[in-house]
Write an enzyme that holds these catalytic residues in place. Structure first.
Site, mmCIF file in Angstrom:
data_model
loop_
_atom_site.group_PDB
_atom_site.id
_atom_site.type_symbol
_atom_site.label_atom_id
_atom_site.label_comp_id
_atom_site.label_asym_id
_atom_site.label_seq_id
_atom_site.Cartn_x
_atom_site.Cartn_y
_atom_site.Cartn_z
ATOM 1 C CE LYS A 61 -3.997 -2.062 2.355
ATOM 2 N NZ LYS A 61 -4.989 -1.870 3.451
ATOM 3 C CE1 TYR B 70 -9.455 -3.013 0.220
ATOM 4 C CE2 TYR B 70 -8.805 -0.806 -0.439
ATOM 5 C CZ TYR B 70 -8.505 -2.022 0.141
ATOM 6 O OH TYR B 70 -7.245 -2.246 0.668
ATOM 7 C CG PHE C 78 -13.541 1.285 7.093
ATOM 8 C CD1 PHE C 78 -13.038 0.623 5.979
ATOM 9 C CD2 PHE C 78 -14.198 0.537 8.068
ATOM 10 C CE1 PHE C 78 -13.201 -0.745 5.813
ATOM 11 C CE2 PHE C 78 -14.372 -0.845 7.908
ATOM 12 C CZ PHE C 78 -13.872 -1.475 6.781
ATOM 13 N NE ARG D 57 -7.259 -13.428 5.622
ATOM 14 C CZ ARG D 57 -7.594 -12.146 5.505
ATOM 15 N NH1 ARG D 57 -7.263 -11.480 4.401
ATOM 16 N NH2 ARG D 57 -8.241 -11.526 6.464
ATOM 17 C CB THR E 119 -7.166 -5.841 9.847
ATOM 18 O OG1 THR E 119 -7.644 -7.039 9.237
ATOM 19 C CG2 THR E 119 -7.520 -4.658 8.971
ATOM 20 N NE ARG F 86 -2.376 -5.920 7.090
ATOM 21 C CZ ARG F 86 -3.474 -6.591 6.749
ATOM 22 N NH1 ARG F 86 -3.928 -7.556 7.528
ATOM 23 N NH2 ARG F 86 -4.106 -6.303 5.633
ATOM 24 C CG ASN G 184 -3.545 -2.386 6.813
ATOM 25 O OD1 ASN G 184 -3.417 -1.922 5.681
ATOM 26 N ND2 ASN G 184 -4.519 -3.215 7.136
ATOM 27 C CG HIS H 94 -5.625 -6.021 0.053
ATOM 28 N ND1 HIS H 94 -6.786 -6.029 0.791
ATOM 29 C CD2 HIS H 94 -5.850 -6.841 -1.008
ATOM 30 C CE1 HIS H 94 -7.681 -6.815 0.180
ATOM 31 N NE2 HIS H 94 -7.127 -7.319 -0.902
ATOM 32 C CD GLU I 186 -8.876 -9.035 -3.416
ATOM 33 O OE1 GLU I 186 -7.716 -9.399 -3.114
ATOM 34 O OE2 GLU I 186 -9.684 -8.601 -2.590
#
Ligand code: CMP
Length: 136
Positions: free
Chosen positions: A12, A52, A60, A88, A94, A105, A115, A118, A129
């Site tokens: 990100k 998203y 958010f 993950r 998260t 993270r 964070n 993704h 995705e």
């Protein structure tokens, strides 16, 4: 039984801005992920809104889409046995303050918004995705 999977990963804007993309890519490689495809891009807000869309009812959502489109990102297809879950696990919770030691993270995340990474959360979403960013 072997279960080679592909998953979508995004480094990100907060991490790319801090020049952490190579360190984060090394974490994936050192944990057995193959980076099958990758590109550094910046997306428009309407594209972030589409990406998203599952979160569109969340409070958010608007900030999240503004943020993802605020600077360059690195999008990658990662491949490994059970890649979706393995990614993950490697990303961690998260919210970086809940993430455990050794996760991306925990190491790099700044806040629940910033964070750093993704990753697809299911087999179905990994297909959607990957197509979103890499459909030729
Ligand atoms: P990500 O895995 O990219 O998926 C959606 C993102 O929304 C998530 O990471 C967070 O960065 C962001 N986000 C912001 N607030 C929240 C929240 N309260 N719960 C979950 N995700 C949030």
């Amino acid at each position: 039984m072997s279960n080679l999977e592909q998953t979508l990963s995004i480094i990100k804007p907060d991490a790319v801005e801090r020049n952490l993309d190579n360190e984060i890519k090394d974490m994936f490689k050192n944990n057995g992920f193959k980076i099958v495809k990758e590109k550094k891009i910046q997306i428009e807000k309407f594209e972030a809104e589409k990406f998203y869309k599952v979160h569109e009812t969340k409070p958010f959502y608007n900030d999240l889409c503004t943020y993802l489109s605020s600077g360059p990102i690195v999008v990658m297809i990662l491949e490994k046995e059970n890649a979706i879950l393995a990614n993950r696990d490697l990303m961690g919770a998260t919210n970086p303050k809940d993430a455990t030691d050794g996760t991306i993270r925990k190491k790099y995340g700044i806040s629940i918004d910033k964070n750093s990474v993704h990753g697809s959360d299911s087999y179905e979403n990994s297909k959607i995705e990957i197509d979103f960013f890499f459909k030729d």
